[in-house]
Write an enzyme that holds these catalytic residues in place. Structure first.
Site, PDB file in Angstrom:
ATOM      1  N   GLY A  13     -10.245  12.657  11.132  1.00 23.66           N
ATOM      2  CA  GLY A  13     -10.134  13.365   9.780  1.00 23.66           C
ATOM      3  C   GLY A  13      -8.707  13.806   9.474  1.00 23.66           C
ATOM      4  O   GLY A  13      -8.436  14.587   8.864  1.00 23.66           O
ATOM      5  N   MET A  91     -15.826   4.296   8.137  1.00 24.54           N
ATOM      6  CA  MET A  91     -15.859   3.128   9.042  1.00 24.54           C
ATOM      7  C   MET A  91     -17.108   2.495   8.662  1.00 24.54           C
ATOM      8  O   MET A  91     -17.589   1.661   9.560  1.00 24.54           O
ATOM      9  CB  MET A  91     -15.476   3.209  10.379  1.00 24.54           C
ATOM     10  N   ARG A  92     -17.586   2.307   7.453  1.00 24.12           N
ATOM     11  CA  ARG A  92     -18.782   1.665   6.968  1.00 24.12           C
ATOM     12  C   ARG A  92     -18.386   0.742   5.574  1.00 24.12           C
ATOM     13  O   ARG A  92     -17.733   1.343   4.872  1.00 24.12           O
ATOM     14  CB  ARG A  92     -19.950   2.571   6.828  1.00 24.12           C
ATOM     15  N   LEU A  94     -19.738  -0.087   2.075  1.00 25.62           N
ATOM     16  CA  LEU A  94     -20.561   0.295   1.022  1.00 25.62           C
ATOM     17  C   LEU A  94     -21.193  -0.824   0.484  1.00 25.62           C
ATOM     18  O   LEU A  94     -20.681  -1.810   0.012  1.00 25.62           O
ATOM     19  CB  LEU A  94     -20.009   1.498   0.250  1.00 25.62           C
ATOM     20  N   ASN A 108      -9.720   3.847  -1.147  1.00 21.03           N
ATOM     21  CA  ASN A 108      -9.942   3.612   0.292  1.00 21.03           C
ATOM     22  C   ASN A 108      -8.317   3.591   0.951  1.00 21.03           C
ATOM     23  O   ASN A 108      -7.406   3.264   0.179  1.00 21.03           O
ATOM     24  CB  ASN A 108     -10.674   2.371   0.737  1.00 21.03           C
ATOM     25  N   HIS A 110      -6.245   1.885   4.172  1.00 18.47           N
ATOM     26  CA  HIS A 110      -6.267   0.896   5.301  1.00 18.47           C
ATOM     27  C   HIS A 110      -4.969   0.674   6.088  1.00 18.47           C
ATOM     28  O   HIS A 110      -3.828   0.632   5.244  1.00 18.47           O
ATOM     29  CB  HIS A 110      -6.782  -0.178   4.582  1.00 18.47           C
ATOM     30  N   GLU A 143     -16.434  -5.046  -4.062  1.00 16.76           N
ATOM     31  CA  GLU A 143     -17.598  -5.297  -3.486  1.00 16.76           C
ATOM     32  C   GLU A 143     -17.225  -6.259  -1.846  1.00 16.76           C
ATOM     33  O   GLU A 143     -18.043  -6.463  -1.012  1.00 16.76           O
ATOM     34  CB  GLU A 143     -18.601  -6.169  -4.201  1.00 16.76           C
ATOM     35  N   ASP A 146     -12.011  -4.448   2.154  1.00 18.20           N
ATOM     36  CA  ASP A 146     -10.708  -4.402   1.962  1.00 18.20           C
ATOM     37  C   ASP A 146     -10.163  -5.088   0.992  1.00 18.20           C
ATOM     38  O   ASP A 146      -8.735  -5.458   1.315  1.00 18.20           O
ATOM     39  CB  ASP A 146     -10.076  -4.253   3.458  1.00 18.20           C
ATOM     40  N   GLU A 175       0.462   7.323   6.109  1.00 15.78           N
ATOM     41  CA  GLU A 175      -0.611   7.286   5.229  1.00 15.78           C
ATOM     42  C   GLU A 175      -0.864   8.951   4.907  1.00 15.78           C
ATOM     43  O   GLU A 175      -1.226   9.045   3.844  1.00 15.78           O
ATOM     44  CB  GLU A 175      -2.050   7.154   6.393  1.00 15.78           C
TER      45      GLU A 175
HETATM   46  C1  GAR Z   1      -6.671   5.730   9.677  1.00 14.40           C
HETATM   47  O1  GAR Z   1      -5.618   5.095  10.116  1.00 14.40           O
HETATM   48  C2  GAR Z   1      -7.246   4.976   8.356  1.00 14.40           C
HETATM   49  O2  GAR Z   1      -6.369   4.133   7.633  1.00 14.40           O
HETATM   50  C3  GAR Z   1      -8.198   4.240   9.114  1.00 14.40           C
HETATM   51  O3  GAR Z   1      -8.982   5.029  10.024  1.00 14.40           O
HETATM   52  C4  GAR Z   1      -7.785   5.964  10.428  1.00 14.40           C
HETATM   53  C5  GAR Z   1      -8.854   7.279  10.200  1.00 14.40           C
HETATM   54  O4  GAR Z   1      -8.102   8.226  10.671  1.00 14.40           O
HETATM   55  N1  GAR Z   1      -9.031   3.393   8.154  1.00 14.40           N
HETATM   56  C6  GAR Z   1      -9.645   2.047   8.561  1.00 14.40           C
HETATM   57  O5  GAR Z   1      -9.450   1.408   9.322  1.00 14.40           O
HETATM   58  C7  GAR Z   1     -10.353   1.640   7.345  1.00 14.40           C
HETATM   59  N2  GAR Z   1     -10.793   0.307   7.517  1.00 14.40           N
HETATM   60  P1  GAR Z   1      -8.487   9.826  10.438  1.00 14.40           P
HETATM   61  O6  GAR Z   1      -9.949  10.108  10.880  1.00 14.40           O
HETATM   62  O7  GAR Z   1      -7.729  10.511  11.289  1.00 14.40           O
HETATM   63  O8  GAR Z   1      -8.142  10.080   9.134  1.00 14.40           O
END
Ligand code: GAR
Length: 205
Positions: A13, A91-92, A94, A108, A110, A143, A146, A175
């Site tokens: 998070g 991480m799912r 939809l 989203n 990535h 759909e 990514d 990010e």
């Molecule tokens: C982040 O690096 C985000 O970009 C990635 O998961 C991490 C979550 O970190 N998302 C993906 O890989 C989606 N395919 P967080 O739980 O600390 O926010």
């Protein structure tokens, strides 16, 4: 009335935290109406609780199928009247049905420069491929996995001695700046989707 966000997370998070912090610093004109996770006892729930945001675990393991699981997520999002769904380390994939409930209203983040390295191990894949520059991407969900229209990207150099962990950490710093900016652009009504392109409209003075 400010934009109401529903944030979906799976774990740590920190992206959620960057949105919480940007709202309290008044850099982001939005409110988080609810935080939902697909796993129990994850730090994202504690972060939401500390920020006094409604937070609920919709544990995927408690549902017999994806439809029932997503139905529960949608119940909560509709109940609190969410305008924009924000996937922050969710991480799912939809289903189309879920996506059609919020057309062009699901964002989203990535940890790679899409369309390179989609999927769940983006930073490892980038290192293994040997790219010299990676980064992160904010996009609308469609759909595919990514594949939706790109809103913002930030580049991060890959250093000689980078490991998956050090590269991930440096990408994460970007990010945390990028996600609040993208949501703020949305809140200002400045994102216009034209086919695959997301145009960023001039700021209205
Ligand atoms: C982040 O690096 C985000 O970009 C990635 O998961 C991490 C979550 O970190 N998302 C993906 O890989 C989606 N395919 P967080 O739980 O600390 O926010």
């Amino acid at each position: 009335m400010s934009l109401k966000l529903g944030v979906l997370c799976s774990g740590r998070g920190t992206d959620l935290q960057s949105i919480i912090d940007a709202i309290s610093a008044k850099k982001l004109d939005a409110e988080i109406a609810i935080v939902l996770t697909d796993r129990p006892n994850v730090p994202a729930l504690i972060r939401a609780e500390k920020a006094k945001i409604e937070n609920i675990c919709v544990d995927r393991k408690q549902f017999s199928d994806q439809k029932a699981f997503e139905g529960k997520l949608l119940d909560h999002l509709f109940r609190v009247g969410v305008d924009l769904v924000v996937l922050a380390g969710f991480m799912r994939l939809l289903s189309s049905k879920f996506i059609r409930a919020y057309p062009n209203k699901i964002m989203n983040i990535h940890p790679a420069l899409l369309p390179n390295f989609p999927g769940t191990h983006a930073q490892r894949d980038a290192l293994e491929y040997g790219v010299k520059i990676s980064g992160c991407t904010i996009h609308f969900i469609d759909e595919g996995m990514d594949t939706g229209p790109i809103i913002l990207q930030a580049a991060v150099p890959v250093l000689e001695d980078d490991t998956e962990e050090t590269l991930s950490r440096r990408i994460l710093e970007e990010e945390h700046k990028l996600y609040p900016r993208a949501i703020q652009l949305y809140a200002e009504g400045r994102l216009k989707i034209e086919g695959r392109r997301v145009r960023i409209l001039e700021e209205l003075l």
